[in-house]
Scaffold this active site. Structure first.
Site, PDB file in Angstrom:
ATOM      1  N   GLU A  21      -3.232  -3.180  -2.051  1.00 23.28           N
ATOM      2  CA  GLU A  21      -4.330  -2.549  -1.309  1.00 23.28           C
ATOM      3  C   GLU A  21      -4.606  -1.158  -1.866  1.00 23.28           C
ATOM      4  OE1 GLU A  21      -5.261  -1.323   3.374  1.00 23.28           O
ATOM      5  OE2 GLU A  21      -3.309  -2.111   2.773  1.00 23.28           O
ATOM      6  N   HIS A  28      -8.207  -6.594   5.190  1.00 30.03           N
ATOM      7  CA  HIS A  28      -7.810  -5.889   6.394  1.00 30.03           C
ATOM      8  C   HIS A  28      -9.103  -5.396   7.027  1.00 30.03           C
ATOM      9  CE1 HIS A  28      -3.277  -4.772   5.741  1.00 30.03           C
ATOM     10  NE2 HIS A  28      -3.499  -6.082   5.810  1.00 30.03           N
ATOM     11  N   ASP A  64     -11.567   6.804   6.812  1.00 29.08           N
ATOM     12  CA  ASP A  64     -10.682   5.689   7.152  1.00 29.08           C
ATOM     13  C   ASP A  64      -9.945   5.996   8.452  1.00 29.08           C
ATOM     14  OD1 ASP A  64      -9.072   3.408   7.006  1.00 29.08           O
ATOM     15  OD2 ASP A  64      -7.526   4.488   5.899  1.00 29.08           O
ATOM     16  N   ASP A  90      -9.712   3.953  11.184  1.00 28.59           N
ATOM     17  CA  ASP A  90      -9.097   2.789  11.829  1.00 28.59           C
ATOM     18  C   ASP A  90      -9.486   2.632  13.288  1.00 28.59           C
ATOM     19  OD1 ASP A  90      -7.480   1.465   9.763  1.00 28.59           O
ATOM     20  OD2 ASP A  90      -6.429   3.364   9.665  1.00 28.59           O
ATOM     21  N   TRP A  98       0.863  -1.187   0.000  1.00 30.30           N
ATOM     22  CA  TRP A  98       0.000   0.000   0.000  1.00 30.30           C
ATOM     23  C   TRP A  98       0.890   1.225   0.000  1.00 30.30           C
ATOM     24  CZ3 TRP A  98      -0.091   3.988   3.623  1.00 30.30           C
ATOM     25  CH2 TRP A  98      -1.031   4.981   3.364  1.00 30.30           C
ATOM     26  N   ASP A 110      -6.592  -4.420  11.061  1.00 30.93           N
ATOM     27  CA  ASP A 110      -5.778  -3.224  10.789  1.00 30.93           C
ATOM     28  C   ASP A 110      -6.463  -2.005  11.391  1.00 30.93           C
ATOM     29  OD1 ASP A 110      -4.176  -1.216   9.887  1.00 30.93           O
ATOM     30  OD2 ASP A 110      -4.549  -1.520   7.760  1.00 30.93           O
ATOM     31  N   LYS A 124      -6.936   2.610  -1.840  1.00 31.16           N
ATOM     32  CA  LYS A 124      -7.491   3.553  -0.877  1.00 31.16           C
ATOM     33  C   LYS A 124      -8.227   4.648  -1.629  1.00 31.16           C
ATOM     34  CE  LYS A 124      -6.332   5.775   3.491  1.00 31.16           C
ATOM     35  NZ  LYS A 124      -5.273   6.065   4.492  1.00 31.16           N
ATOM     36  N   ASP A 152      -9.407  -3.335   2.288  1.00 33.74           N
ATOM     37  CA  ASP A 152      -9.531  -2.780   3.638  1.00 33.74           C
ATOM     38  C   ASP A 152     -10.878  -2.089   3.692  1.00 33.74           C
ATOM     39  OD1 ASP A 152      -9.485  -0.646   5.659  1.00 33.74           O
ATOM     40  OD2 ASP A 152      -7.371  -1.150   5.943  1.00 33.74           O
ATOM     41  N   HIS A 198     -11.305   1.681   3.254  1.00 29.85           N
ATOM     42  CA  HIS A 198     -10.677   2.337   2.114  1.00 29.85           C
ATOM     43  C   HIS A 198     -11.609   2.565   0.935  1.00 29.85           C
ATOM     44  CE1 HIS A 198      -6.186   1.479   3.242  1.00 29.85           C
ATOM     45  NE2 HIS A 198      -6.870   2.021   4.222  1.00 29.85           N
TER      46      HIS A 198
END
Length: 416
Positions: A223, A283, A291, A293, A182, A323, A225, A256, A259
């Site tokens: 990955e 993820h 995003d 997390d 990524w 993640d 985003k 993810d 993302h």
């Protein structure tokens, strides 16, 4: 005899579900645990502040400061998490000894020998991530797509180094390594040229993949985003780019669930990717408005992601990792909460009679389908979870938090 479990076992048997088989399969299903929750994505190879589209908020005391502290914290978290885990490392967690240092383009397997020693002692595998952020060679928010050839080549060499390290992990542990790429590349405002950065990114990926490696031991993933801090208008590694490159290069897609645009959900994408890929990778995180997390909770999307994996009999085709990084709460608790919730979602999905539900859909018995989906929500899932945890030697309820509080008093509070 656990009478509550015996009742649950009989109840699920009425649906044709063998809870014993489910518990056995769930126990062996690995979830890759992200090391960076333990130290707020700081790593050990640089004193530079976190940068490159990455931001951690909060200053809860007690974060890991050394490899030894991080390993001890991971051990503590794993002691409270039922089921099999893997370790997910970033390249920035290289461990240098006796004053040695290697920049990211010159990293070698020996710089991760301590992690291999740690993993082998616990009989777990290691997944890996090149670290394309928090470094002086991230110029103008660009790495593999940079027009500066010196910058671009530095990061290409980093990618190649990480591929060799990934194969080293697989050889040493005997467990395949997922290496995820990524990059934070993009622009804050509307770019004049969207094509050239993506062309350079493609060239860089081609160069990284040009070195030979054992594809049965290393699964390279890419990955995407939708945007990042400082690159709100244009991201080089968009979803369209990532999926197109994966398909052309024969590597593995990674999604993810933080993302994508807020109206998109990864659970809806899993079936499409499974149709066209031998393996896929996830993820699992929790985005709040963006995003961000956050720690994974037992919410609808987490359950839907797990349902899609189980419903399509793809437990052996999906690499599952967590993640997130929350520095506003106890970091051990963050690990335990998030990974336990992923495991709960998987158990819930594995206790669902997917064949029966699919048949109702195919026969257009949609009223009965809705009714059955709602009734299943009240099946004794929690009693099977309790039995699963008991067999793993882990507290099924909130009792695990007492161990976290004790660890904070005895260990974390003394890190000043």
């Amino acid at each position: 005899m656990n009478t509550r479990y015996e009742y649950a076992k009989a109840k699920y048997a009425e649906l044709g579900i063998d809870t014993e088989a489910v518990i056995e399969k769930l126990s062996a299903l690995p979830i890759s645990m992200h090391c960076w929750q333990g130290d707020d994505v700081t790593g050990f190879d640089s004193k530079q502040a976190l940068s490159g589209g990455i931001q951690t908020t909060g200053n809860y005391p007690g974060k890991a400061r050394t490899p030894e502290e991080l390993m001890a914290d991971i051990d503590k978290a794993c002691s409270l998490i039922p089921g099999k885990t893997k370790l997910n490392l970033h390249a920035s967690y290289a461990i240098f000894e006796d004053g040695e240092f290697a920049d990211r383009d010159a990293l070698e397997p020996k710089h991760f020998a301590k992690w291999v020693e740690y993993a082998k002692a616990r009989n777990i595998g290691i997944d890996f991530n090149p670290t394309f952020f928090s470094h002086a060679m991230v110029k103008d928010n660009l790495t593999l797509s940079s027009p500066d050839e010196e910058v671009r080549k530095f990061w290409v060499e980093h990618g190649k180094a990480c591929l060799k390290i990934s194969e080293y992990f697989a050889n040493e542990t005997g467990i395949p390594c997922v290496m995820n790429i990524w990059i934070p590349d993009g622009y804050k405002d509307i770019p004049a040229d969207r094509f050239a950065p993506r062309a350079r990114f493609k060239k860089s990926l081609d160069e990284i993949l040009s070195i030979p490696y054992d594809k049965s031991k290393v699964y390279i993933t890419l990955e995407s985003k939708v945007f990042g801090i400082g690159l709100e208008s244009y991201t080089v590694g968009s979803a369209e780019f990532a999926l197109s490159y994966v398909n052309s290069a024969g590597i593995t897609p990674l999604m993810d669930n933080g993302h994508y645009h807020p109206t998109e959900v990864v659970s809806d994408k899993i079936s499409s990717l499974l149709l066209f890929n031998e393996k896929i990778a996830l993820h699992i995180t929790r985005g709040v408005r963006w995003d961000s997390d956050h720690v994974v909770i037992f919410d609808d999307e987490t359950k839907e992601i797990a349902k899609e994996i189980a419903a399509h009999d793809a437990l052996d085709r999906v690499f599952i990792a967590t993640d997130y990084f929350d520095a506003s709460i106890n970091r051990i608790a963050a690990w335990v909460l998030g990974i336990r919730n992923v495991r709960k979602a998987l158990l819930c999905a594995m206790l669902t009679p997917h064949a029966q539900l699919k048949a109702l859909q195919e026969n257009n018995e949609l009223t009965k389908l809705l009714a059955m989906q709602e009734e299943l929500k009240f099946y004794p899932f929690a009693d099977v979870w309790a039995e699963f945890c008991a067999r793993c030697g882990v507290d099924a309820g909130e009792g695990w938090f007492n161990a976290v509080e004790d660890y904070e008093k005895e260990v974390l509070s003394k890190r000043v």
